[in-house]
Design a protein around this motif. Structure first.
Motif, PDB file in Angstrom:
ATOM      1  N   UNK A 111     -24.587   5.630 -12.435  1.00  0.00           N
ATOM      2  CA  UNK A 111     -25.516   5.696 -11.373  1.00  0.00           C
ATOM      3  C   UNK A 111     -25.012   6.221 -10.141  1.00  0.00           C
ATOM      4  N   UNK A 112     -23.773   5.585  -9.739  1.00  0.00           N
ATOM      5  CA  UNK A 112     -23.208   6.028  -8.885  1.00  0.00           C
ATOM      6  C   UNK A 112     -23.060   7.661  -8.568  1.00  0.00           C
ATOM      7  N   UNK A 113     -22.424   8.268  -9.910  1.00  0.00           N
ATOM      8  CA  UNK A 113     -22.511   9.684  -9.847  1.00  0.00           C
ATOM      9  C   UNK A 113     -23.838  10.495  -9.760  1.00  0.00           C
ATOM     10  N   UNK A 114     -24.646   9.767 -10.228  1.00  0.00           N
ATOM     11  CA  UNK A 114     -26.261  10.434  -9.790  1.00  0.00           C
ATOM     12  C   UNK A 114     -26.583  10.397  -8.314  1.00  0.00           C
ATOM     13  N   UNK A 115     -26.146   9.416  -7.680  1.00  0.00           N
ATOM     14  CA  UNK A 115     -26.413   9.242  -6.264  1.00  0.00           C
ATOM     15  C   UNK A 115     -25.796  10.203  -5.435  1.00  0.00           C
ATOM     16  N   UNK A 116     -24.255  10.537  -6.038  1.00  0.00           N
ATOM     17  CA  UNK A 116     -23.397  11.518  -5.289  1.00  0.00           C
ATOM     18  C   UNK A 116     -24.284  13.007  -5.555  1.00  0.00           C
ATOM     19  N   UNK A 173     -27.789  26.162  -4.257  1.00  0.00           N
ATOM     20  CA  UNK A 173     -27.867  24.455  -4.733  1.00  0.00           C
ATOM     21  C   UNK A 173     -28.114  24.037  -6.204  1.00  0.00           C
ATOM     22  N   UNK A 174     -29.019  25.012  -6.957  1.00  0.00           N
ATOM     23  CA  UNK A 174     -29.498  24.843  -8.076  1.00  0.00           C
ATOM     24  C   UNK A 174     -28.125  24.981  -9.031  1.00  0.00           C
ATOM     25  N   UNK A 179     -23.942  22.487 -12.351  1.00  0.00           N
ATOM     26  CA  UNK A 179     -22.761  22.310 -12.864  1.00  0.00           C
ATOM     27  C   UNK A 179     -22.030  21.068 -13.008  1.00  0.00           C
ATOM     28  N   UNK A 180     -22.433  20.179 -11.822  1.00  0.00           N
ATOM     29  CA  UNK A 180     -21.796  18.843 -11.588  1.00  0.00           C
ATOM     30  C   UNK A 180     -22.833  17.954 -12.604  1.00  0.00           C
ATOM     31  N   UNK A 181     -24.032  18.445 -12.769  1.00  0.00           N
ATOM     32  CA  UNK A 181     -24.945  17.426 -13.690  1.00  0.00           C
ATOM     33  C   UNK A 181     -24.401  17.640 -15.170  1.00  0.00           C
ATOM     34  N   UNK A 182     -23.869  18.749 -15.329  1.00  0.00           N
ATOM     35  CA  UNK A 182     -23.386  18.812 -16.822  1.00  0.00           C
ATOM     36  C   UNK A 182     -22.391  17.918 -17.360  1.00  0.00           C
ATOM     37  N   UNK A 195     -17.725  17.553 -21.498  1.00  0.00           N
ATOM     38  CA  UNK A 195     -17.476  17.130 -20.141  1.00  0.00           C
ATOM     39  C   UNK A 195     -16.161  18.059 -19.872  1.00  0.00           C
ATOM     40  N   UNK A 196     -15.301  18.182 -20.482  1.00  0.00           N
ATOM     41  CA  UNK A 196     -14.116  18.912 -20.167  1.00  0.00           C
ATOM     42  C   UNK A 196     -14.594  20.365 -19.874  1.00  0.00           C
ATOM     43  N   UNK A 197     -15.238  20.994 -21.009  1.00  0.00           N
ATOM     44  CA  UNK A 197     -15.883  22.360 -20.866  1.00  0.00           C
ATOM     45  C   UNK A 197     -16.522  22.522 -19.403  1.00  0.00           C
ATOM     46  N   UNK A 198     -17.378  21.486 -19.167  1.00  0.00           N
ATOM     47  CA  UNK A 198     -18.144  21.612 -17.987  1.00  0.00           C
ATOM     48  C   UNK A 198     -17.290  21.479 -16.545  1.00  0.00           C
ATOM     49  N   UNK A 199     -16.235  20.552 -16.646  1.00  0.00           N
ATOM     50  CA  UNK A 199     -15.190  20.411 -15.692  1.00  0.00           C
ATOM     51  C   UNK A 199     -14.412  21.801 -15.571  1.00  0.00           C
ATOM     52  N   UNK A 200     -13.961  22.432 -16.503  1.00  0.00           N
ATOM     53  CA  UNK A 200     -13.374  23.682 -16.543  1.00  0.00           C
ATOM     54  C   UNK A 200     -14.222  24.698 -15.812  1.00  0.00           C
TER      55      UNK A 200
END
Length: 204
Positions: A111-116, A173-174, A179-182, A195-200
């Protein structure tokens, strides 16, 4: 990071460091700009002691460079080859962090990540790209801290801050929020490969 209800009280030194950090990210202090201790002390209404502490702190972060008898200045823009290497090193650290987070994040932390992400969208809506950059960093720092605590953050942080002097990739912004939401969605689903793929994909 503004994910806790309790407001963190920052020391005067930390407030000065945060302002100088913002000035560098925003481009108000350009690469190779020399810093004058007396002018900085006058600006913030403090003695030179706290200013020297701030210079030392930001030098450790890679934003400033301090040389004997030459004073301090904003670090130079990285050579493209070095920038490419630092991107690889940062990516390796963050992939390692994601691997450590398997089944580790609590519902509150997700939930903290969603807030960010909400804060990131808000900064984009206000066209405050300095804040966008700082929130972007806070997102990744949150994950790094949850994966390895201060020890891993201290390894990672100089890379991401040093790279900011070369940072020109402002997406819509979209795209940026997506990218972060993934990353967050993959972590919610305990899908570490995704998660690794999205981070890369996000670090480039």
């Amino acid at each position: 990071m503004k994910v806790n209800k309790a407001r963190r009280i920052m020391s005067v030194k930390d407030q000065i460091a945060e302002q100088i950090r913002s000035d560098i990210i925003a481009g108000d202090l350009a690469p190779n700009t020399k810093l004058n201790e007396k002018e900085m002390a006058d600006r913030f209404g403090v003695s030179r002691g706290p200013i020297r502490d701030v210079i030392l702190q930001l030098s450790k972060e890679g934003l400033l460079i301090s040389k004997n008898n030459c004073g301090a200045s904003v670090n130079s823009v990285l050579d493209p080859k070095i920038q490419k290497l630092m991107i690889k090193l940062r990516r390796d650290i963050e992939v390692f962090a994601i691997e450590q987070l398997k089944d580790k994040l609590t519902a509150r932390e997700l939930a903290d990540l969603d807030t960010i992400l909400e804060q990131l969208q808000s900064a984009f809506d206000k066209e405050d790209y300095t804040e966008v950059t700082k929130i972007d960093i806070s997102f990744h720092k949150y994950l790094i801290n949850k994966a390895g605590g201060d020890e891993l953050v201290n390894i990672w942080y100089p890379y991401v801050m040093r790279m900011r002097l070369n940072y020109k990739r402002i997406t819509s912004s979209a795209e940026c929020v997506a990218e972060h939401k993934l990353i967050v969605d993959a972590l919610k689903n305990a899908d570490i490969p995704a998660a690794i793929k999205a981070t890369k994909s996000n670090i480039r």
